[in-house]
Design a protein around this motif. Structure first.
Motif: not given
Length: 187
Positions: A114-115, A164-168
């Motif tokens: 996912n990263q 955010t920390l989830r933003t790609q």
């Protein structure tokens, strides 16, 4: 007949790509100079700009652009090796750089899919080829510069609350910028 509403942004985007390609190509040509590997690095400069704009717009690094770059890089650097002092050794280092960076990114993708995207993994091998041609210090600098640039950008987005920390974020442009920095420093 007037242009449709979509034509003006498309024209502006194409002009931006063209202008960026001219600037990057000029920088690379200035740094590499009239050397046998200039066509290879010129190719990377133009394709790198195209991939940067594509990745920013679509968050994708398309195979029809990335995968042929393996063949082009191998061919152009292979030809340059014939006319370069220690060309055989430099080409061997290029192959090792290609394999090492591909494996590094493939492992990252396997550990945290996912990263990092699969397109980044495919691009890594191409970039490793060119960085390997320049030598181990350039390889390390180019790889590290990509990571640092991405980290700084990500932190700026987090601090400004634009992410955010989830933003790609598209990672290819940072990989390519790191390679450009290495070419300018070591080319």
């Amino acid at each position: 007949m007037t242009n449709p509403d979509w034509a003006e942004p498309v024209i502006r985007r194409r002009l931006a790509v063209l202008a960026a390609a001219v600037v990057v190509l000029a920088l690379v040509a200035w740094r590499v100079g009239p050397a046998p590997d200039l066509p290879a690095f010129g190719y990377l400069a133009v394709v790198g700009v195209a991939l940067t704009f594509i990745d920013v717009a679509l968050k994708r690094l398309p195979d029809p652009v990335t995968l042929p770059s393996y063949a082009a890089g191998l061919l152009l650097l292979g030809l340059a090796a014939l006319f370069t002092d220690r060309g055989g050794a430099r080409f061997t280092h290029a192959l090792l750089g290609m394999a090492a960076l591909f494996v590094l990114y493939a492992l990252q993708w396997l550990v945290a899919p996912n990263q990092i995207g699969l397109g980044d993994v495919k691009l890594a091998g191409v970039l490793g080829l060119y960085l390997g041609w320049l030598g181990l210090p350039a390889w390390v600098a180019g790889v590290c510069a990509g990571y640092v640039l991405a980290a700084v950008w990500s932190l700026a987005l987090l601090v400004s609350r634009r992410a955010t920390l989830r933003t790609q974020i598209p990672y290819g442009p940072f990989m390519l910028a790191g390679v450009l920095a290495a070419v300018l420093a070591y080319g």
